[in-house]
Scaffold this active site. Structure first.
Site, PDB file in Angstrom:
ATOM      1  N   ARG A  50     119.701 114.243 -74.427  1.00 28.73           N
ATOM      2  CA  ARG A  50     118.333 114.089 -73.938  1.00 28.73           C
ATOM      3  C   ARG A  50     118.270 114.569 -72.483  1.00 28.73           C
ATOM      4  O   ARG A  50     119.059 114.127 -71.648  1.00 28.73           O
ATOM      5  CB  ARG A  50     117.870 112.628 -74.012  1.00 28.73           C
ATOM      6  CG  ARG A  50     117.647 112.100 -75.415  1.00 28.73           C
ATOM      7  CD  ARG A  50     116.452 112.755 -76.070  1.00 28.73           C
ATOM      8  NE  ARG A  50     116.182 112.222 -77.408  1.00 28.73           N
ATOM      9  CZ  ARG A  50     116.654 112.742 -78.522  1.00 28.73           C
ATOM     10  NH1 ARG A  50     117.456 113.802 -78.470  1.00 28.73           N
ATOM     11  NH2 ARG A  50     116.357 112.212 -79.698  1.00 28.73           N
ATOM     12  N   ARG A  77      96.218 124.190 -59.551  1.00 30.83           N
ATOM     13  CA  ARG A  77      97.485 123.746 -60.101  1.00 30.83           C
ATOM     14  C   ARG A  77      98.194 124.941 -60.721  1.00 30.83           C
ATOM     15  O   ARG A  77      97.809 125.442 -61.782  1.00 30.83           O
ATOM     16  CB  ARG A  77      97.266 122.640 -61.135  1.00 30.83           C
ATOM     17  CG  ARG A  77      96.743 121.338 -60.549  1.00 30.83           C
ATOM     18  CD  ARG A  77      97.675 120.788 -59.481  1.00 30.83           C
ATOM     19  NE  ARG A  77      97.276 119.456 -59.018  1.00 30.83           N
ATOM     20  CZ  ARG A  77      97.902 118.795 -58.059  1.00 30.83           C
ATOM     21  NH1 ARG A  77      98.933 119.364 -57.431  1.00 30.83           N
ATOM     22  NH2 ARG A  77      97.484 117.589 -57.690  1.00 30.83           N
ATOM     23  N   ALA A  89      95.216 111.733 -55.277  1.00 31.34           N
ATOM     24  CA  ALA A  89      96.513 111.250 -55.740  1.00 31.34           C
ATOM     25  C   ALA A  89      97.604 111.748 -54.808  1.00 31.34           C
ATOM     26  O   ALA A  89      97.403 112.693 -54.041  1.00 31.34           O
ATOM     27  CB  ALA A  89      96.780 111.721 -57.171  1.00 31.34           C
ATOM     28  N   LEU A  91     102.275 111.691 -54.085  1.00 33.88           N
ATOM     29  CA  LEU A  91     103.636 111.323 -54.447  1.00 33.88           C
ATOM     30  C   LEU A  91     104.109 110.093 -53.681  1.00 33.88           C
ATOM     31  O   LEU A  91     103.715 109.859 -52.540  1.00 33.88           O
ATOM     32  CB  LEU A  91     104.584 112.484 -54.142  1.00 33.88           C
ATOM     33  CG  LEU A  91     104.415 113.760 -54.969  1.00 33.88           C
ATOM     34  CD1 LEU A  91     105.262 114.872 -54.371  1.00 33.88           C
ATOM     35  CD2 LEU A  91     104.804 113.506 -56.421  1.00 33.88           C
ATOM     36  N   GLU A 106      95.988 108.590 -49.304  1.00 32.07           N
ATOM     37  CA  GLU A 106      95.593 109.755 -50.084  1.00 32.07           C
ATOM     38  C   GLU A 106      94.075 109.880 -50.185  1.00 32.07           C
ATOM     39  O   GLU A 106      93.531 110.987 -50.123  1.00 32.07           O
ATOM     40  CB  GLU A 106      96.218 109.688 -51.477  1.00 32.07           C
ATOM     41  CG  GLU A 106      97.728 109.834 -51.491  1.00 32.07           C
ATOM     42  CD  GLU A 106      98.202 111.165 -50.940  1.00 32.07           C
ATOM     43  OE1 GLU A 106      97.425 112.142 -50.938  1.00 32.07           O
ATOM     44  OE2 GLU A 106      99.366 111.234 -50.506  1.00 32.07           O
ATOM     45  N   GLU A 110      92.821 113.320 -48.649  1.00 32.69           N
ATOM     46  CA  GLU A 110      92.341 114.307 -49.609  1.00 32.69           C
ATOM     47  C   GLU A 110      90.829 114.359 -49.697  1.00 32.69           C
ATOM     48  O   GLU A 110      90.259 115.424 -49.951  1.00 32.69           O
ATOM     49  CB  GLU A 110      92.925 114.032 -50.997  1.00 32.69           C
ATOM     50  CG  GLU A 110      94.411 114.291 -51.100  1.00 32.69           C
ATOM     51  CD  GLU A 110      94.869 114.437 -52.534  1.00 32.69           C
ATOM     52  OE1 GLU A 110      94.074 114.163 -53.462  1.00 32.69           O
ATOM     53  OE2 GLU A 110      96.033 114.810 -52.731  1.00 32.69           O
ATOM     54  N   GLY A 129     108.355 110.900 -72.856  1.00 36.90           N
ATOM     55  CA  GLY A 129     109.334 111.534 -73.722  1.00 36.90           C
ATOM     56  C   GLY A 129     110.358 112.353 -72.969  1.00 36.90           C
ATOM     57  O   GLY A 129     111.413 112.680 -73.517  1.00 36.90           O
ATOM     58  N   GLU A 133     108.769 109.440 -64.572  1.00 35.50           N
ATOM     59  CA  GLU A 133     107.655 109.320 -63.628  1.00 35.50           C
ATOM     60  C   GLU A 133     106.733 108.176 -64.040  1.00 35.50           C
ATOM     61  O   GLU A 133     106.374 108.044 -65.205  1.00 35.50           O
ATOM     62  CB  GLU A 133     106.843 110.608 -63.570  1.00 35.50           C
ATOM     63  CG  GLU A 133     105.651 110.502 -62.616  1.00 35.50           C
ATOM     64  CD  GLU A 133     104.746 111.718 -62.630  1.00 35.50           C
ATOM     65  OE1 GLU A 133     103.818 111.767 -61.800  1.00 35.50           O
ATOM     66  OE2 GLU A 133     104.961 112.617 -63.462  1.00 35.50           O
ATOM     67  N   GLU A 159      96.019 122.172 -51.073  1.00 35.69           N
ATOM     68  CA  GLU A 159      95.009 121.252 -50.556  1.00 35.69           C
ATOM     69  C   GLU A 159      94.090 121.900 -49.519  1.00 35.69           C
ATOM     70  O   GLU A 159      93.246 121.226 -48.928  1.00 35.69           O
ATOM     71  CB  GLU A 159      95.699 120.031 -49.945  1.00 35.69           C
ATOM     72  CG  GLU A 159      96.494 119.221 -50.962  1.00 35.69           C
ATOM     73  CD  GLU A 159      97.200 118.042 -50.330  1.00 35.69           C
ATOM     74  OE1 GLU A 159      97.291 118.018 -49.078  1.00 35.69           O
ATOM     75  OE2 GLU A 159      97.645 117.149 -51.068  1.00 35.69           O
TER      76      GLU A 159
END
Length: 212
Positions: A50, A77, A89, A91, A106, A110, A129, A133, A159
């Site tokens: 995996r 993106r 959003a 990290l 954020e 943003e 899967g 995260e 950004e």
């Protein structure tokens, strides 16, 4: 029949035996690890491979104003080759920073807004899967715009040009269901906020609720 019912529907920690693990890639935001895991097969077990993406994790913010509008920003993106409408959003890249403080930062950086009321809206594993995260999405209410000269942050790269649009929550739900909005944090957060509003926001967890 499994013998399980609705009361059993609660995610729980569990770790199957890993007989070998190797680092395949190390990056700035994520690493890739290759595990060999002992898993059931018939009456016995077998060892299977995996690949696991080790991710910093992130937070998202669904901001609602006093007119029941949700704040969305547009961002390029590269991985999907699209301009996406998203919720603010970021990290989890500052060690020890409380998640709600990251969310406040954020929203300010943003979108240029602050909020008086914060609640935990929903927790998700976006791609369980293949990745560890985890994302906590907050609901922010009592929002107010912050003057630009009070924001000590330079937007660059993706950004650099992020327009802000306020969308009525009911219309945002329609856009999610119509396939007009694809970002995971935005779609999950919009639908969760809509459900929370229908319940009078009475089932929300506190801003510092532990992650299960």
């Amino acid at each position: 029949m499994s013998g399980l019912g609705p009361d059993d529907v609660r995610d729980r920690p569990e770790r199957w035996r890993v007989v070998e693990e190797n680092a395949a890639f190390k990056g700035h935001v994520f690493n890739v690890r290759r595990d060999r895991v002992e898993m059931p097969r018939g009456d016995g077990t077998e060892v299977v491979g995996r690949d696991v993406i080790e991710h910093l994790g992130s937070v998202g913010v669904i901001a609602l104003d006093d007119r029941d509008r949700v704040l969305l920003v547009r961002q390029y993106r590269h991985a999907v080759g699209r301009m996406l409408w998203e919720a603010p959003a970021g990290l989890r890249d500052v060690a020890g920073e409380p998640l709600h403080e990251l969310a406040r930062r954020e929203l300010l950086e943003e979108a240029g807004y602050r909020a008086e009321r914060w609640d935990t809206l929903v927790d998700v594993y976006p791609s369980s899967g293949m990745s560890d995260e985890r994302v906590r999405i907050f609901l922010a209410r009592g929002v107010a715009e912050v003057p630009a000269d009070e924001i000590d942050f330079e937007r660059i790269h993706e950004e650099a040009d992020m327009p802000v649009v306020w969308v009525p929550l009911d219309e945002a739900v329609r856009k999610v269901l119509a396939g007009d909005v694809h970002n995971m944090i935005a779609t999950t957060g919009i639908l969760a906020a809509h459900a929370a509003r229908a319940a009078g926001f009475t089932d929300l967890r506190p801003v510092d609720a532990p992650e299960g």
